[in-house]
Each structure stands twice: as C-alpha cells, then as structure tokens.
Design a protein around this motif. Sequence first.
Motif, PDB file in Angstrom:
ATOM      1  N   SER A  21       0.826  -1.217   0.000  1.00 54.35           N
ATOM      2  CA  SER A  21       0.000   0.000   0.000  1.00 54.35           C
ATOM      3  C   SER A  21       0.852   1.256   0.000  1.00 54.35           C
ATOM      4  O   SER A  21       0.522   2.243  -0.667  1.00 54.35           O
ATOM      5  CB  SER A  21      -0.933  -0.001   1.216  1.00 54.35           C
ATOM      6  N   GLY A 153      -6.814   7.905  -0.380  1.00 61.37           N
ATOM      7  CA  GLY A 153      -7.645   6.753  -0.020  1.00 61.37           C
ATOM      8  C   GLY A 153      -6.825   5.563   0.415  1.00 61.37           C
ATOM      9  O   GLY A 153      -7.141   4.887   1.403  1.00 61.37           O
ATOM     10  N   VAL A 154      -5.747   5.280  -0.306  1.00 57.20           N
ATOM     11  CA  VAL A 154      -4.866   4.172   0.064  1.00 57.20           C
ATOM     12  C   VAL A 154      -4.188   4.463   1.402  1.00 57.20           C
ATOM     13  O   VAL A 154      -4.048   3.575   2.251  1.00 57.20           O
ATOM     14  CB  VAL A 154      -3.823   3.898  -1.046  1.00 57.20           C
ATOM     15  N   SER A 157      -6.581   3.733   4.106  1.00 59.75           N
ATOM     16  CA  SER A 157      -6.715   2.290   4.330  1.00 59.75           C
ATOM     17  C   SER A 157      -5.524   1.737   5.106  1.00 59.75           C
ATOM     18  O   SER A 157      -5.676   0.810   5.903  1.00 59.75           O
ATOM     19  CB  SER A 157      -6.885   1.552   2.999  1.00 59.75           C
ATOM     20  N   TYR A 161      -6.180  -0.342   8.493  1.00 65.09           N
ATOM     21  CA  TYR A 161      -5.962  -1.785   8.343  1.00 65.09           C
ATOM     22  C   TYR A 161      -5.625  -2.476   9.666  1.00 65.09           C
ATOM     23  O   TYR A 161      -6.256  -3.462  10.039  1.00 65.09           O
ATOM     24  CB  TYR A 161      -4.860  -2.054   7.307  1.00 65.09           C
ATOM     25  N   GLY A 180     -18.159  -1.520   8.930  1.00 62.25           N
ATOM     26  CA  GLY A 180     -17.760  -0.875   7.683  1.00 62.25           C
ATOM     27  C   GLY A 180     -18.944  -0.421   6.862  1.00 62.25           C
ATOM     28  O   GLY A 180     -18.882   0.588   6.160  1.00 62.25           O
TER      29      GLY A 180
END
Length: 182
Positions: A21, A153-154, A157, A161, A180
């Motif tokens: 990521s 966005g990544v 995440s 995570y 979620g």
Amino acid sequence: IQNQPEETWDERVGTLQRFISTGQVIGLVLAGVLASRHLFAGFICAAAALVLASALARVAAPSCRPRAMHEKPTPRPLVGGEAGFVSSHRHHHLNWRALLAHIKFIHPSVRHLLIVWLLAYTLMNSVAVLFPVVMVMHYGMPPIAPSAAYAAGVTLSLLVYHPASRLAHERGGGTVLMAGFG
C-alpha cells in the motif's frame, strides 16, 4: 514469508500488505507528478520499476521447499474472517486445480460471498483505473488531482488496516464488516 515459522505469517503478511500500500501511495503521487510534466517519462519510470522489481525478485525470492512435519506449529482454531473456509494466506502457492479443490469445501453462502466479492472487486478496480483517465481526458483536470485523491484513499486504508484486523481477531470478522457498512 513461508520460509519463516508459521506463527509469524500473519504479522509478516500484514507487513507485506503495508509495504504494498505504501508503494501504491508513492507510485500514485509519482505518476500524477510525471503525467503533469511529461507522460512518456511516467511510462519509462514504470518500466524501470518493473525491471528493477523483477530483478530483485529473481535474486531475493526464496524457493518453495516442502517443510518437515515437525517444523509446523500446533494447529489452533481459526477465528474471525478465517473461520469457515480455507485461508488464502496459509496457501501461497495455489494452482487452478488446488483452487477448485478448496472451493468445494467452502460453505455455499461463503462461496457465494467470495464470487460476488471477486466480481465487485474487479469492477471497483476498473472504475479506479478509468476514473483518473476520464477526469484528465474528458474534464481537463490536472493529472496530480485524481492521483492524489486515490493516494489519500490508500493512505487512509493503511491507517485503518491494523486496528480493523485487531478488532476482527477480537470480535470477529462479521462485526468489522457490519461496522464498515455503517
């Protein structure tokens, strides 16, 4: 990962996913910057990165050797998202025949969920790939804007995570899935 003790695999897979990521974030920002300056330079940079990654994998990737039974840890019950079907991170070297054999043992409702997820994931990635192209080509947006939005966005995440994974192991994957959905 598989050349390490099996009890460390979950942590190592998580670390690998964070590196992947992080590479996405860096690549997206770099792609946006290069595309705004000179599009051809972006393709050259991507090709060079692939050649470098291929050479590194060729030199550094461990071979897949069978392990002796005494090297395996004591089995433990599956929890969270692993319960009810074979976990893919425990079987890294699948082929089509092995994949079809595993699918037969998956409960029909989970099998249905996985098929829907595969289709949805494929469609989402199609949109993710085409979105920046449409924004740049059709609406004249600078290339850095969609790349930066996707990179953000990544990055988000990446931050979510680890806590979500810990929560899934503590309370179950269904709880995290429903959280979620809001």
